[in-house]
Scaffold this motif. Structure first.
Motif, short mmCIF file in Angstrom:
data_model
loop_
_atom_site.label_atom_id
_atom_site.label_comp_id
_atom_site.label_asym_id
_atom_site.label_seq_id
_atom_site.Cartn_x
_atom_site.Cartn_y
_atom_site.Cartn_z
N LEU A 86 10.49 136.47 117.20
CA LEU A 86 11.70 135.82 116.60
C LEU A 86 11.94 136.20 115.43
N GLY A 87 10.89 136.53 114.70
CA GLY A 87 11.27 136.93 113.05
C GLY A 87 10.21 137.72 112.65
N SER A 88 10.44 138.61 111.50
CA SER A 88 9.29 139.06 110.88
C SER A 88 9.76 139.53 109.56
N THR A 89 8.88 140.02 108.71
CA THR A 89 8.99 140.16 107.21
C THR A 89 9.72 141.19 107.26
N VAL A 90 10.84 141.29 106.18
CA VAL A 90 11.66 142.30 105.84
C VAL A 90 11.15 143.32 104.84
N ASP A 91 10.10 143.01 104.19
CA ASP A 91 9.33 143.98 103.22
C ASP A 91 8.03 143.62 103.07
N ASP A 92 7.60 143.21 102.14
CA ASP A 92 5.88 142.77 102.03
C ASP A 92 5.47 141.83 102.97
N ALA A 93 4.33 142.05 103.77
CA ALA A 93 3.81 140.88 104.40
C ALA A 93 3.11 139.95 103.53
N ALA A 94 2.76 138.62 103.77
CA ALA A 94 1.95 137.58 102.89
C ALA A 94 0.75 138.25 102.23
N GLY A 95 0.21 138.90 103.37
CA GLY A 95 -1.26 139.41 102.99
C GLY A 95 -1.16 140.46 101.83
N GLU A 96 -0.19 141.29 101.83
CA GLU A 96 0.14 142.31 101.04
C GLU A 96 0.43 141.64 99.39
N ALA A 97 1.32 140.78 99.71
CA ALA A 97 1.63 140.04 98.37
C ALA A 97 0.43 139.43 97.61
N TYR A 98 -0.28 138.82 98.71
CA TYR A 98 -1.90 138.40 97.79
C TYR A 98 -2.53 139.31 97.19
N ASP A 99 -2.66 140.44 98.04
CA ASP A 99 -3.24 141.89 97.37
C ASP A 99 -2.72 142.36 96.06
N LYS A 100 -1.40 142.32 95.98
CA LYS A 100 -0.71 143.03 94.79
C LYS A 100 -0.74 141.86 93.65
N VAL A 101 -0.56 140.49 94.03
CA VAL A 101 -0.59 139.42 92.86
C VAL A 101 -2.00 139.50 92.43
N ALA A 102 -3.01 139.84 93.24
CA ALA A 102 -4.67 139.63 92.67
C ALA A 102 -4.64 141.07 91.86
N ARG A 103 -4.13 141.92 92.27
CA ARG A 103 -4.32 143.15 91.19
C ARG A 103 -3.68 142.93 89.81
N VAL A 104 -2.43 142.24 89.79
CA VAL A 104 -1.71 141.91 88.56
C VAL A 104 -2.86 140.83 87.79
N LEU A 105 -3.32 139.89 88.44
CA LEU A 105 -4.21 139.09 87.54
C LEU A 105 -5.77 139.36 87.47
N GLY A 106 -6.03 140.85 87.81
CA GLY A 106 -7.26 141.19 87.65
C GLY A 106 -8.48 140.69 88.55
N LEU A 107 -7.72 140.21 89.96
CA LEU A 107 -8.79 139.51 90.92
C LEU A 107 -9.31 140.51 91.66
N PRO A 108 -10.23 140.61 92.22
CA PRO A 108 -10.86 141.59 93.40
C PRO A 108 -9.97 141.89 94.65
N TYR A 109 -10.12 142.81 95.09
CA TYR A 109 -9.52 143.26 96.55
C TYR A 109 -10.36 142.85 97.78
#
Length: 348
Positions: free
Chosen positions: A161-184
């Motif tokens: 019915l629908g999908s992400t047009v760019d980053d998936a939610a999990g990708e966003a989590y990983d990239k925000v964690a990197r910005v904050l210095g949190l683990p992968y």
């Protein structure tokens, strides 16, 4: 009559081998679920390295099969069928699993089913909660996928019915964690840090929620960028970053969009059961907000336990068992893995 199906999963960085038993007219019963993860080998790179993942699958495959058989208390010769992830996923990683499955199928002279990884995330719920209502909706939320699916038959009838047009939610989590210095990977550390934060502290955007936006599509790239810009601005001002507040506010934005769109899709399509699956389904705020909104809307919510939400062989075995029970045609030994396999292709 009951049949025993082994599932092999190697789409990304987990080598999963699961074994289930399915009897006529029943949901599959889990006998074994063994997983070897190479996530620690990827952590220093901040993401999955395909070649590292492929080599890890090669090393883990035979030990995981032996361990699964031992857990199930059975010999390989007792298998009635083998299912393997044929896609989507990393090409090299998929190839390791498919090659192993073909070898086991040929050696044991049992049918082989190449199945869809995404459909496996839906099918795994039947190991926890029994047969899926027909139809039901699935919100699939993982590192690489964010999709809303209508499931008329998990063995053959799945419609996006629908999908992400760019980053998936999990990708966003990983990239925000990197910005904050949190683990992968970023999901667990952000979820943990958010418990001490204020979800209303920062008004991060809710992507694709305007009146002219596609009702069932998602976008998390703008949210990820907004978090990065907010952190950069605070650092330029010499401020200490309130990690808990940033995590809680970011997580609230993700959970808000996911649950609002999923419940809206259920109401618009007249489907009264929602299944949330994929690795992000283990997120505490997503689960809590989904329970609240589903209860308010009169929608039944089903979420597998966290162990079954992440990539594993049990979900592939479960999907394979459903295909076998439905009389699906085996894939044979001549199919190739498809890294871009669409979700509506349940078997290849």
């Amino acid at each position: 009559m009951s049949r025993i199906v082994m599932g092999i999963e190697t789409s990304c960085d987990e080598t999963g081998v699961g074994i289930v038993e399915i009897a006529d007219g029943q949901a599959p019963r889990l006998l074994a679920d063994e997983v070897a993860s190479s996530v620690e080998q990827h952590a220093r790179f901040g993401g999955v390295v395909p070649e590292v993942a492929s080599r890890a699958h090669l090393e883990a495959m035979e030990p995981m099969v032996r361990r699964a058989c031992a857990t199930a208390g059975m010999a390989l010769g007792e298998l009635d069928a083998i299912a393997v992830t044929a896609g989507p996923g990393l090409a090299g990683a998929l190839l390791v699993g498919v090659a192993a499955a073909k070898a086991y199928s040929a050696a044991l002279d049992v049918p082989l089913y190449g199945v869809n990884h995404l459909a496996g995330h839906v099918a795994v719920d039947t190991l926890e909660h029994g047969p899926l209502p027909r139809p039901c909706l699935s919100l699939l939320v993982s590192g690489g996928h964010t999709q809303l699916l209508r499931v008329d038959d998990v063995a053959s009838g799945i419609t996006e019915l629908g999908s992400t047009v760019d980053d998936a939610a999990g990708e966003a989590y990983d990239k925000v964690a990197r910005v904050l210095g949190l683990p992968y990977p970023g999901g667990p550390p952000i979820d943990k840090a958010a418990r001490d934060g204020d979800p209303d502290a920062i008004a991060f955007p809710r992507g694709m929620t305007g009146p002219s936006d596609a009702a069932f599509d998602f976008s998390f790239s703008g949210l990820k960028t907004a978090v990065a810009r907010w952190v950069e601005a605070a650092e330029r001002r010499g401020e200490t970053i309130p990690v808990g507040d940033v995590c809680a506010s970011f997580q609230e934005a993700v959970a808000d969009v996911l649950t609002a769109k999923a419940v809206s899709a259920a109401l618009r399509t007249g489907v009264d059961t929602l299944v949330i699956s994929g690795g992000v389904a283990a997120n505490s705020r997503l689960a809590a907000l989904a329970r609240q909104r589903c209860a308010e809307a009169g929608v039944e919510l089903r979420v597998p336990r966290p162990r079954l939400c992440t990539d594993n062989g049990a979900m592939i075995a479960a999907l394979g068992a459903h295909v076998v029970a439905a009389g699906g045609k085996p894939s044979g030994l001549d199919f190739s893995p498809d890294p871009a396999l669409p979700v509506d292709t349940v078997t290849v």
